[in-house]
Write a protein that holds these residues in place. Sequence first.
Motif, PDB file in Angstrom:
ATOM      1  N   THR A   7      23.519  69.713  -1.191  1.00  0.00           N
ATOM      2  CA  THR A   7      23.915  68.317  -1.022  1.00  0.00           C
ATOM      3  C   THR A   7      22.689  67.421  -0.973  1.00  0.00           C
ATOM      4  O   THR A   7      21.725  67.721  -0.283  1.00  0.00           O
ATOM      5  N   ASP A   8      22.729  66.333  -1.717  1.00  0.00           N
ATOM      6  CA  ASP A   8      21.629  65.366  -1.679  1.00  0.00           C
ATOM      7  C   ASP A   8      21.602  64.661  -0.330  1.00  0.00           C
ATOM      8  O   ASP A   8      22.639  64.346   0.251  1.00  0.00           O
ATOM      9  N   SER A  10      20.792  61.352   2.069  1.00  0.00           N
ATOM     10  CA  SER A  10      20.790  59.894   2.032  1.00  0.00           C
ATOM     11  C   SER A  10      19.928  59.449   3.204  1.00  0.00           C
ATOM     12  O   SER A  10      19.584  60.258   4.080  1.00  0.00           O
ATOM     13  N   ASP A  38      18.911  48.473  -0.446  1.00  0.00           N
ATOM     14  CA  ASP A  38      18.754  49.924  -0.366  1.00  0.00           C
ATOM     15  C   ASP A  38      18.220  50.225   1.027  1.00  0.00           C
ATOM     16  O   ASP A  38      17.108  49.804   1.362  1.00  0.00           O
ATOM     17  N   GLY A  58      16.167  58.074  -3.451  1.00  0.00           N
ATOM     18  CA  GLY A  58      16.678  57.675  -4.760  1.00  0.00           C
ATOM     19  C   GLY A  58      17.668  58.713  -5.255  1.00  0.00           C
ATOM     20  O   GLY A  58      18.108  59.584  -4.501  1.00  0.00           O
ATOM     21  N   SER A  59      17.994  58.632  -6.512  1.00  0.00           N
ATOM     22  CA  SER A  59      18.991  59.553  -7.051  1.00  0.00           C
ATOM     23  C   SER A  59      18.477  60.992  -7.132  1.00  0.00           C
ATOM     24  O   SER A  59      19.248  61.934  -7.064  1.00  0.00           O
ATOM     25  N   GLU A  60      17.163  61.170  -7.276  1.00  0.00           N
ATOM     26  CA  GLU A  60      16.616  62.518  -7.412  1.00  0.00           C
ATOM     27  C   GLU A  60      15.492  62.848  -6.443  1.00  0.00           C
ATOM     28  O   GLU A  60      15.105  64.005  -6.329  1.00  0.00           O
ATOM     29  N   GLN A  61      14.947  61.828  -5.753  1.00  0.00           N
ATOM     30  CA  GLN A  61      13.818  62.124  -4.888  1.00  0.00           C
ATOM     31  C   GLN A  61      13.831  61.326  -3.598  1.00  0.00           C
ATOM     32  O   GLN A  61      14.427  60.261  -3.517  1.00  0.00           O
ATOM     33  N   SER A 114      12.132  66.492  -3.481  1.00  0.00           N
ATOM     34  CA  SER A 114      13.453  66.538  -4.097  1.00  0.00           C
ATOM     35  C   SER A 114      14.507  66.126  -3.078  1.00  0.00           C
ATOM     36  O   SER A 114      14.380  66.411  -1.879  1.00  0.00           O
ATOM     37  N   CYS A 115      15.554  65.466  -3.535  1.00  0.00           N
ATOM     38  CA  CYS A 115      16.667  65.111  -2.650  1.00  0.00           C
ATOM     39  C   CYS A 115      17.408  66.351  -2.160  1.00  0.00           C
ATOM     40  O   CYS A 115      18.208  66.259  -1.241  1.00  0.00           O
ATOM     41  N   LYS A 116      17.144  67.470  -2.763  1.00  0.00           N
ATOM     42  CA  LYS A 116      17.844  68.694  -2.399  1.00  0.00           C
ATOM     43  C   LYS A 116      16.968  69.638  -1.581  1.00  0.00           C
ATOM     44  O   LYS A 116      17.201  70.835  -1.540  1.00  0.00           O
TER      45      LYS A 116
END
Length: 148
Positions: A7-8, A10, A38, A58-61, A114-116
């Motif tokens: 899961t990313d 937030s 944001d 962000g969407s990926e980091q 990474s967001c993950k």
Amino acid sequence: MDHVIDTDWSVKSLAEALSESTLLREGEMTARVLEGTDPVLQITMNEFGDLPIFLSVGSEQIVVSALLWPVDEQDNQAAFNVFLLKAQKLVPLSNFGITTVSERDYYEIFGELSCKTTLQTVVIELRMLAENAIRAADELRQNFASAA
């Protein structure tokens, strides 16, 4: 071993996870969400003189950053910028840049994840960035002054 999560993150989920984490020492850091277009997480690194670190997702980091000092207060800016880029590899897990805040340019130190990634890796990055920010403000400026 550090595993990638499914899961990313937030800003809000990271704030909650940090507030509940057993990975942190008592009083090591405090975090609060700054609402805006944001949201940003402002993390106060209490063990590093209350150094503020800002975390955005962000969407990926995930990007974590700390302001260092105003560019216009740096003697011989062009030579310092070259010195800073050459010293880059001596500062683990962090990069240098210039960012504008309220129409004034500041040196900034930052890192990306990474967001993950796991919460443990986020905590390691926060600690490393704080340590590198303090070192940059002290050692890098002193080394530049003595080399100039």
